[in-house]
Write an enzyme that holds these catalytic residues in place. Structure first.
Site, short mmCIF file in Angstrom:
data_model
loop_
_atom_site.label_atom_id
_atom_site.label_comp_id
_atom_site.label_asym_id
_atom_site.label_seq_id
_atom_site.Cartn_x
_atom_site.Cartn_y
_atom_site.Cartn_z
N GLU A 12 0.86 -1.20 0.00
CA GLU A 12 0.00 0.00 0.00
C GLU A 12 0.89 1.23 0.00
OE1 GLU A 12 -3.26 0.56 3.08
OE2 GLU A 12 -2.56 2.63 2.87
N HIS A 175 -8.95 1.57 -0.47
CA HIS A 175 -8.09 2.42 0.35
C HIS A 175 -8.97 3.47 1.04
CE1 HIS A 175 -5.24 5.58 1.37
NE2 HIS A 175 -4.33 4.63 1.41
N ASP A 298 2.59 1.85 3.95
CA ASP A 298 1.86 3.12 3.81
C ASP A 298 2.83 4.28 3.58
OD1 ASP A 298 -0.40 4.58 3.41
OD2 ASP A 298 -1.06 4.60 5.51
#
Ligand code: MN
Length: 338
Positions: A12, A175, A298
């Protein structure tokens, strides 16, 4: 340290293209009042390290990956993607972003993979872009940043999108963004609308709405990916199943072929993004199995060294660590094993 020789795929990891930034700047400049996503974009558009790191795909990003033993970033266009624009602008920008993604992956095929964008504002064109991204551009999946103008993929008007995802074997990463206009009210006073809590509630509800609307009976092979250790839905499954069972007739619910938890285990894969926390990981392995959990950092919103050090040393089996660091991502996102 354990796990140091493992391949590490982070799933991600955000990027931006200048055209997304420019279009967002016009929207932000013309916005009056408080919108939580606009407020965050104001910060992201100002000169700061996050702004630079989003636009950089080949320099500092690869250096930070090298320094921390991260083999690959699975890139996605940073939230809110193209979903705050009109349908024509959003569709054009998604196409452009997907082309750029394919170009940079071609230059670094062992270091970068990518999940493509689409504009849910126009479901028919979104379905076409999903097919193009998966077949022509050979991207690894698709991403949506939760609601679009307050609407969710549980709504049948979006189901051509889900049909295209299933037909092209494209996992959909849902997301976060801030809670939709119908949900945001109580979050504002204490500023809970962002990652502190609002994101996970917005995104978890999105996934649960899809399950409860019968999406996975209609599209049984569809896979969705949830970050942030499953947006808290996994920890609530016992009660969701129980209450679904005892209230399905009374509430006139959409009849499901299976229990809500069955869909969560069969159609959902979660990632560790932003949650470098062993108690939540161990519970998730017990609830969902280590086959349904993928590593994520992230980047650039959270720190690479913290995420890698944590999963290197988390108290889990070496077999599970390998699944979470790379094997599941190779399967879900069609990444060639090293
Ligand atoms: Mn993120």
């Amino acid at each position: 340290m354990t796990g140091t020789k493992l391949r590490r795929i982070a799933t991600e990891e955000a990027f931006a293209i200048p055209e997304q930034m420019d279009t967002m700047r016009k929207l932000v400049d013309n916005y009056s009042g408080y919108d939580p996503d606009v407020a965050l974009w104001k910060v992201m558009l100002s000169p700061n390290p996050v702004h630079q790191r989003l636009l950089d795909l080949e320099d500092e990003r690869l250096k930070i990956m090298d320094e921390n033993g991260v083999d690959m970033h699975v890139l996605s266009l940073t939230s809110t993607g193209v979903q705050m624009f009109d349908a024509d602008t959003g569709t054009a920008l998604a196409t452009l972003a997907n082309d750029r993604l394919a170009e940079v992956i071609a230059r670094h095929p062992t270091r970068l993979a990518g999940i493509g964008s689409f504009a849910p504002q126009d479901p028919a064109r979104a379905a076409k872009e999903i097919e193009r991204a998966m077949t022509e551009l050979k991207l690894n999946g698709m991403v949506v940043n939760s609601h679009t103008n307050g609407e969710y993929l549980s709504d049948q008007k979006f189901w051509p999108i889900l049909e295209a995802l299933e037909a092209n074997d494209a996992a959909l990463y849902i997301h976060p963004r801030s809670p939709s206009p119908g949900m945001i009210g109580p979050f504002i006073d204490e500023h809970l609308e962002h990652a502190i809590m609002g994101y996970t509630m917005e995104t978890g509800i999105h996934a649960l709405k899809m399950i409860m609307a019968g999406v996975f009976d209609r599209f049984p092979k569809l896979k969705i990916v949830l970050g942030h250790m499953g947006e808290n839905i996994g920890f609530h499954l016992y009660r969701t199943d129980y209450m679904y069972t005892v209230t399905k007739d009374m509430m006139n619910r959409v009849p499901l072929k299976k229990l809500p938890s069955d869909y969560f285990k069969e159609n959902v894969v979660i990632t560790t993004s932003g949650v470098n926390w062993s108690p939540a990981l161990k519970a998730s392995i017990e609830i969902l199995s280590a086959d349904n959990i993928m590593f994520a950092i992230d980047y650039p919103y959270q720190e690479t060294d913290e995420a890698v050090d944590w999963l290197n040393n988390a108290p889990i089996s070496e077999e599970d660590r390998a699944k979470i660091f790379h094997k599941n991502a190779e399967r879900v996102f069609h990444i060639k094993p090293a």
